[in-house]
Design an enzyme around this catalytic site. Sequence first.
Site, PDB file in Angstrom:
ATOM      1  N   HIS A 348       0.782  -1.236  -0.063  1.00  0.00           N
ATOM      2  CA  HIS A 348       0.159  -0.229  -0.010  1.00  0.00           C
ATOM      3  C   HIS A 348       0.941   1.214  -0.203  1.00  0.00           C
ATOM      4  O   HIS A 348       1.706   1.447   0.892  1.00  0.00           O
ATOM      5  CB  HIS A 348      -0.896   0.154   1.136  1.00  0.00           C
ATOM      6  CG  HIS A 348      -2.018   1.063   1.178  1.00  0.00           C
ATOM      7  ND1 HIS A 348      -3.151   0.864   0.374  1.00  0.00           N
ATOM      8  CD2 HIS A 348      -1.985   2.317   1.366  1.00  0.00           C
ATOM      9  CE1 HIS A 348      -3.886   2.028   0.267  1.00  0.00           C
ATOM     10  NE2 HIS A 348      -3.190   2.953   1.033  1.00  0.00           N
ATOM     11  N   ALA A 349       0.426   2.151  -1.089  1.00  0.00           N
ATOM     12  CA  ALA A 349       1.672   3.299  -1.240  1.00  0.00           C
ATOM     13  C   ALA A 349       1.605   4.052  -0.018  1.00  0.00           C
ATOM     14  O   ALA A 349       0.622   4.549   0.736  1.00  0.00           O
ATOM     15  CB  ALA A 349       1.040   4.010  -2.327  1.00  0.00           C
ATOM     16  N   HIS A 378      -0.247  12.087  -5.268  1.00  0.00           N
ATOM     17  CA  HIS A 378      -0.667  12.120  -4.054  1.00  0.00           C
ATOM     18  C   HIS A 378       0.205  11.855  -3.108  1.00  0.00           C
ATOM     19  O   HIS A 378       0.500  12.710  -2.072  1.00  0.00           O
ATOM     20  CB  HIS A 378      -1.951  10.916  -3.727  1.00  0.00           C
ATOM     21  CG  HIS A 378      -2.179  10.703  -2.346  1.00  0.00           C
ATOM     22  ND1 HIS A 378      -3.483  11.410  -1.710  1.00  0.00           N
ATOM     23  CD2 HIS A 378      -1.723  10.090  -1.254  1.00  0.00           C
ATOM     24  CE1 HIS A 378      -3.661  11.132  -0.660  1.00  0.00           C
ATOM     25  NE2 HIS A 378      -2.580  10.296  -0.177  1.00  0.00           N
ATOM     26  N   GLU A 379       1.161  10.795  -3.273  1.00  0.00           N
ATOM     27  CA  GLU A 379       2.343  10.399  -2.318  1.00  0.00           C
ATOM     28  C   GLU A 379       3.186  11.694  -2.295  1.00  0.00           C
ATOM     29  O   GLU A 379       3.989  12.188  -1.344  1.00  0.00           O
ATOM     30  CB  GLU A 379       2.949   9.414  -2.609  1.00  0.00           C
ATOM     31  CG  GLU A 379       2.153   8.074  -2.586  1.00  0.00           C
ATOM     32  CD  GLU A 379       1.369   7.946  -1.010  1.00  0.00           C
ATOM     33  OE1 GLU A 379       2.126   8.212   0.008  1.00  0.00           O
ATOM     34  OE2 GLU A 379       0.261   7.485  -1.026  1.00  0.00           O
ATOM     35  N   HIS A 382       2.526  14.642   0.046  1.00  0.00           N
ATOM     36  CA  HIS A 382       3.082  14.221   1.456  1.00  0.00           C
ATOM     37  C   HIS A 382       4.728  14.603   1.715  1.00  0.00           C
ATOM     38  O   HIS A 382       4.911  15.094   2.390  1.00  0.00           O
ATOM     39  CB  HIS A 382       3.129  12.776   1.759  1.00  0.00           C
ATOM     40  CG  HIS A 382       1.499  12.419   2.102  1.00  0.00           C
ATOM     41  ND1 HIS A 382       0.724  12.953   2.928  1.00  0.00           N
ATOM     42  CD2 HIS A 382       1.078  11.198   1.340  1.00  0.00           C
ATOM     43  CE1 HIS A 382      -0.338  11.943   2.728  1.00  0.00           C
ATOM     44  NE2 HIS A 382      -0.323  11.385   1.915  1.00  0.00           N
ATOM     45  N   GLU A 406      -3.297  14.975   3.631  1.00  0.00           N
ATOM     46  CA  GLU A 406      -3.867  13.956   2.282  1.00  0.00           C
ATOM     47  C   GLU A 406      -4.328  14.642   1.358  1.00  0.00           C
ATOM     48  O   GLU A 406      -4.181  14.206   0.234  1.00  0.00           O
ATOM     49  CB  GLU A 406      -4.955  13.153   2.996  1.00  0.00           C
ATOM     50  CG  GLU A 406      -4.722  11.996   3.988  1.00  0.00           C
ATOM     51  CD  GLU A 406      -3.566  11.103   3.600  1.00  0.00           C
ATOM     52  OE1 GLU A 406      -3.448  11.010   2.575  1.00  0.00           O
ATOM     53  OE2 GLU A 406      -2.935  10.565   4.689  1.00  0.00           O
ATOM     54  N   HIS A 508      -6.244   0.269   5.927  1.00  0.00           N
ATOM     55  CA  HIS A 508      -6.137   1.182   6.971  1.00  0.00           C
ATOM     56  C   HIS A 508      -6.604   0.775   8.302  1.00  0.00           C
ATOM     57  O   HIS A 508      -6.216   1.073   9.167  1.00  0.00           O
ATOM     58  CB  HIS A 508      -6.789   2.524   6.587  1.00  0.00           C
ATOM     59  CG  HIS A 508      -6.146   3.224   5.346  1.00  0.00           C
ATOM     60  ND1 HIS A 508      -6.403   2.635   3.997  1.00  0.00           N
ATOM     61  CD2 HIS A 508      -5.444   4.060   5.046  1.00  0.00           C
ATOM     62  CE1 HIS A 508      -5.724   3.339   3.142  1.00  0.00           C
ATOM     63  NE2 HIS A 508      -5.183   4.355   3.771  1.00  0.00           N
ATOM     64  N   TYR A 518      -8.981  11.205   5.190  1.00  0.00           N
ATOM     65  CA  TYR A 518      -9.590  11.524   3.723  1.00  0.00           C
ATOM     66  C   TYR A 518     -10.740  11.931   3.382  1.00  0.00           C
ATOM     67  O   TYR A 518     -10.882  12.616   2.496  1.00  0.00           O
ATOM     68  CB  TYR A 518      -9.230   9.749   3.106  1.00  0.00           C
ATOM     69  CG  TYR A 518      -8.244   9.245   3.399  1.00  0.00           C
ATOM     70  CD1 TYR A 518      -7.068   9.527   2.758  1.00  0.00           C
ATOM     71  CD2 TYR A 518      -8.135   8.123   4.365  1.00  0.00           C
ATOM     72  CE1 TYR A 518      -5.636   9.015   2.787  1.00  0.00           C
ATOM     73  CE2 TYR A 518      -6.653   7.626   4.615  1.00  0.00           C
ATOM     74  CZ  TYR A 518      -5.527   7.939   3.928  1.00  0.00           C
ATOM     75  OH  TYR A 518      -4.391   7.342   3.917  1.00  0.00           O
TER      76      TYR A 518
HETATM   77  O1  X8Z Z   1      -4.348   5.217   1.289  1.00  0.00           O
HETATM   78  C1  X8Z Z   1      -4.282   5.996   0.612  1.00  0.00           C
HETATM   79  C2  X8Z Z   1      -2.948   6.692   0.092  1.00  0.00           C
HETATM   80  C3  X8Z Z   1      -1.783   6.677   0.971  1.00  0.00           C
HETATM   81  S1  X8Z Z   1      -2.037   7.697   2.468  1.00  0.00           S
HETATM   82  C4  X8Z Z   1      -2.423   5.934  -1.100  1.00  0.00           C
HETATM   83  N1  X8Z Z   1      -5.222   6.720   0.119  1.00  0.00           N
HETATM   84  C5  X8Z Z   1      -6.680   6.251   0.644  1.00  0.00           C
HETATM   85  C6  X8Z Z   1      -6.891   4.937   0.080  1.00  0.00           C
HETATM   86  O2  X8Z Z   1      -6.035   4.499  -0.774  1.00  0.00           O
HETATM   87  O3  X8Z Z   1      -7.883   4.184   0.463  1.00  0.00           O
HETATM   88  C7  X8Z Z   1      -5.563   7.532  -0.886  1.00  0.00           C
HETATM   89  C8  X8Z Z   1      -6.795   7.938  -1.081  1.00  0.00           C
HETATM   90  C9  X8Z Z   1      -7.753   6.863  -0.189  1.00  0.00           C
HETATM   91 ZN    ZN Z   2      -1.826   9.948   1.832  1.00  0.00          ZN
END
Ligand code: X8Z
Ligand code: ZN
Length: 647
Positions: A348-349, A378-379, A382, A406, A508, A518
């Site tokens: 997961h990024a 997005h990354e 950060h 975010e 998450h 988010y």
């Molecule tokens: O988890 C993330 C990023 C890392 S902070 C890739 N996001 C959420 C997800 O993937 O559920 C970005 C948007 C929502």
């Molecule tokens: Zn993020």
Amino acid sequence: MMLKILGELALLGAIASVFVVAAQGRAQERAAEESSGREYMRKLDEIMGNAKNKLALASWDYESNITDFNEKRLLQISLEIAEEQKEYWKETMTYFWHEFEDEDLKRMFKKYSILGTSALPEDLNQRLIQAINNMKSTYAKATICDYKNISKCDLTVEPGVTDIFAKSQDPDELKQAWLEWHKSAGAASKSYFTEYVQMYNEAAKLNGLENVAEWWIGEYETEDIEDQLADLWTQVKPLYEQIHAYVRRHLRLKYGDAVSAKGPIPAHLLGNIWAQTWSNVEKFTSPSPDKPDVDVTAALIDQNYTPLKIFQTADEFFKSLNLTGVPDLFWERSIIEKPDDGRDMVCHASAWDFFDGEDFRIKQCTTITNAFFKTTHHELGHIQYYLQYKDQPIVYREGANPGFHEAVGDVIALSVSTPKHLKVMGLLEDGPEDNESNINQLYKMGLDKIVFLPFAYLLDLWRYGVFRGTTTPENYNCHFWQLRDAIQGIEPPAPRSEDDFDPAAKYHVSADVEYMRYYISYIVQFQFHRSLCQLADEYQPGDSTKQLSNCDIYKSTKAGNALKDMLKVGSSRPWPDAMEALTGQRNMDASGVMEYFQPLYDWLKTENERTGEYIGWEPSTVQYCTPEQLNNLKDSPLKSQLNKFAN
Ligand code: X8Z
Ligand code: ZN
């Protein structure tokens, strides 16, 4: 008599001067204490920076290569640091920092006065860390089998499961993948999660809080944040309902009665394993399918984009705004592709700050898709935040609130995703910019941005209930689906029970990352975007050549500098100050989102009326709670919450 009065006055004067002297003495003492507090804070902050650096290095090693050795090492370092923090915390609390005059110093002390999970006795802290690591590694190692080749069972979430949902339009394949993933990554973690909740709530109590929900909510420094979050949803919900009804109709046209006309949408048919964004159904639901399709994935592949080229392209956009490019060390140490050596890792990024002002990295299993093109921005958002606040004290090296962190990269991606910018980059052929193309484009954005809001919102409403004890382990899955049904209008593809534990199939939840950030980001990013576009002179309400949804701030140093000013302050000020500096507003506010999507909203209302769509949804007929659970629900706080959201 006169003498007596004079005498009394003299006495009073003497007493007063004793008080003055005493007060002066106290003031001096206070000033001395404050100045020693300042010196202490300087040292403490430096020591905590070193601790955070050590912890981040060990976490990176573990997450980029999950082995027993790395896990043990991380546990040991985490426990050592917790003990160190505990010792310093005791010293911190000997200061009367509440009485300091320097507001900034007070803020730093206040932040350090929350010890966090280090407040736990070592054995409980160890149980907490292990529960989280068990969930993380269960998630990272979870696999499903290939539908057509059931002896091939090594598909992980990225890219395997994600790909199936992006590409397959076979409802049986999708259903199987959905069920398998939720078993492998969800159900397997239920016992770890229960342990995690217990330990984490223990820590909250030791920090003087009732439970973890209050802790997470406290991060936003806003008294009535829960009401505000609910209000925001009320504002956006009518637009969501229009998209929901429109998509449901098209899914019925495609998949038939498996999708009911008035019910929630089955979760496996929306192009995403969590049904959190629906961009992948755009290809067969587009409002004007005859208009040229904006397929960025195809263009990226055609033009031989590599993960590195995607990162360089995104970095270049930040630099065009007079923001900071990533340093050499970033390129040396980041992992931007999944290593092909069979290791287990957290794919997961994520973007990492190592708190030494030099080392910033991204870990991302990039594939060449439009989704990753956006995730890369997005990354890098950060990383940009990290770079801008790197000279702040360690304790302020955070977002103004977690949602701001975010939002940064997403704001940039809002410009990058416009037809205007895609054309500049050669990722979209020159074509007409007529109303139909505009609606297609807004629809595509809506499937990403609007659709995400109820998902993000309910995921943490569910966790708040868990931490508050209103959702107990016997009701975890039932309550989760109650919320998904009521707020998102989604239902599971098959009946569910408490043997399932579907929330943990989302990264998450398994990785202990708060999610309301988010939801907040997806609201405030439109406020930021609107202001930046005005600064760049790219948005003019009423001017069809300067629409918010086609605003590209590329190369606008004016916009970039304003963003930079907000990022630089980190968390040194309460977030409304940061927001005001950029937008003139001190509140989160859905008007940015609604302004952006207004033409789509109008179009959908007309279209859904034309086809006679039912707006909203009736409760699902799929069973995910037992009759007994439903009976108990009647008196539960969740029920009143659900009633609030009922159609
Ligand atoms: O988890 C993330 C990023 C890392 S902070 C890739 N996001 C959420 C997800 O993937 O559920 C970005 C948007 C929502
Ligand atoms: Zn993020």
